[in-house]
Write an enzyme that holds these catalytic residues in place. Structure first.
Site, PDB file in Angstrom:
ATOM      1  N   ASP A   1       0.823  -1.214   0.000  1.00 18.80           N
ATOM      2  CA  ASP A   1       0.000   0.000   0.000  1.00 18.80           C
ATOM      3  C   ASP A   1       0.854   1.259   0.000  1.00 18.80           C
ATOM      4  O   ASP A   1       2.040   1.235   0.373  1.00 18.80           O
ATOM      5  CB  ASP A   1      -0.959   0.012   1.190  1.00 18.80           C
TER       6      ASP A   1
ATOM      7  N   GLU B   1       0.417  -1.363   5.745  1.00 22.23           N
ATOM      8  CA  GLU B   1       1.468  -0.816   6.607  1.00 22.23           C
ATOM      9  C   GLU B   1       1.265   0.674   6.837  1.00 22.23           C
ATOM     10  O   GLU B   1       1.545   1.187   7.932  1.00 22.23           O
ATOM     11  CB  GLU B   1       2.839  -1.067   5.973  1.00 22.23           C
TER      12      GLU B   1
END
EC number: 3.5.1.14
Length: 401
Positions: free
Chosen positions: A82, A147
């Site tokens: 991400d 994350e």
């Protein structure tokens, strides 16, 4: 290399394809990213699993490179899929176009943080396999979700899973931060993260009165104490050039709430602080100090930890860690100048270290502005390709321990 050579380079093409997948927070759809990584594993003739440690919408992709002695503890090469949100109007180029200019700068969200590392692993393994090399230890490439929003539905849950336990991990590499000078940063620890909400209660009433024991007075007292402490940390950095931001405690007021009307003294005020506690600070004593300030302010103050991470032991950077010296020697043999630091923010290495596995943060990027989370994030072609060469040295160094 010329622009034409950059355009036709296989590794650059793979990197740019990855960057064009908009795995942007919030509410990421990881489908295209998972498919991309499946294809990469297939091109390397390596098995791949997709596991869901938390939710069906939060996949972790795990590629396995079997070692000659698979009974030994394995190596993890971790990265996250991400990226943080973008403000397209602030970008010179579309943040998900992976535009490459004539100077070889590739502009894209995730170019530094940290899709570059995720595909550099692949490029290094492609070259190593082509040379006939097989690692002694099994190497896992883990691509995890979320994350950038704390990792609660990603690495935090993955390390708890039976799948991860069966991986028998002995050592992990993860992301670092680019360096603006010739050095490369190696991170062996992170500060302890707290999000602390203080709720100040007090006498309420008409704004024309000087009421005793108001929430505002209590807030003022505690805020002054916290800001005095903050000033002391700023001064430490100013007085000692050997210190980095990761070596001191950072405290920042990030939210304020309270009040209903301009002429009403409120019964409650709330303030949220982002606190990153240095390794040298006793977290128990630090909390006691904050509670003492609240009592000195007259009481009536509630401490509500929105996040209260535990202190996690740093990764050893001495001979007691069998992976450290080979890692350090590999960088030295490459002629790279390194600085060992405490990571100033948070990464998935926190969860790896929390379960007792040594982890180092390292992104092979130097002489580059730090643009993670910033507009016009970019990475130069030469830096990217050099990073593959670095991992060609680092991966065998730790996998053959």
């Amino acid at each position: 290399m010329s622009v034409q050579e950059w355009e036709s380079n296989e590794e650059i093409a793979i990197f740019r394809e990855y960057l064009r997948i908009p795995t942007v927070q919030p509410d990421v759809d990881y489908t295209a990213c998972v498919e991309f990584l499946r294809r990469q594993a297939g091109s390397l003739n390596l098995p791949v699993d997709v596991v869901y440690p938390a939710l069906p919408s939060k996949p972790a992709v795990i590629i396995k490179w079997l070692g000659k002695q698979p009974e030994l503890p394995s190596i993890v090469l971790n990265s996250h899929m991400d990226v943080v949100p973008v403000f397209p109007d602030e970008w010179t180029h579309d943040p998900f176009s992976a535009h490459m200019d004539t100077e070889g700068r590739i502009y894209a969200r995730g170019s530094q943080d940290m899709k570059s590392v995720g595909t550099q692993y692949l490029g290094a393994i492609r070259a190593l396999k082509a040379s006939g090399y097989q690692p002694k230890r099994t190497v896992y490439l883990t691509y995890v979700p979320d994350e950038e929003v704390g990792g609660d539905l990603g690495m935090r849950e993955l390390v708890k899973s039976d799948y991860f336990k069966k991986m028998n991990v002995g050592f992990s590499l993860d992301e670092g931060i680019s360096s603006e000078d010739e050095t490369y940063s190696v991170f062996y620890a992170e500060r302890t993260l707290w999000y602390l909400r203080l709720k100040f209660s007090g006498t309420a009433g008409h704004g024309s009165l000087l009421l005793p024991n108001t929430a505002g007075e209590r807030f003022n007292y505690v805020l002054n104490k916290i800001m005095e402490f903050r000033k002391s940390q700023v001064q430490r950095l100013a007085d000692d050039s050997s210190l980095d931001i990761g070596d001191v405690t950072a405290v920042n007021l990030t939210q304020l709430r309270g009040g209903v009307q301009s002429n009403v003294v409120p019964p409650l005020l709330e303030a949220v602080f982002d606190i990153r506690i240095a390794l040298s600070v006793d977290v128990v004593e630090f909390e006691r100090q904050i509670r003492d300030w609240c009592q000195e302010a007259g009481g009536g103050i509630e401490l509500d930890f929105e996040m209260k991470c535990p202190f996690v032991e740093p990764t050893k950077i001495d001979a007691s860690n069998p992976f450290w010296l080979p890692f350090k020697m590999a960088l030295k043999e490459l002629g790279l100048k390194t600085r060992v630091k405490v990571f100033p923010a948070g990464t998935d290495s926190f969860f790896i270290r929390e379960v007792g596995i040594p982890a180092l943060g390292f992104s092979p990027i130097n002489n580059t502005p730090v643009l993670l989370h910033n507009h016009d994030e970019y990475l130069r072609v030469d830096s990217y390709l050099h990073g593959i060469e670095v991992y060609k040295k680092l991966i065998p160094a730790v996998a053959d321990v």
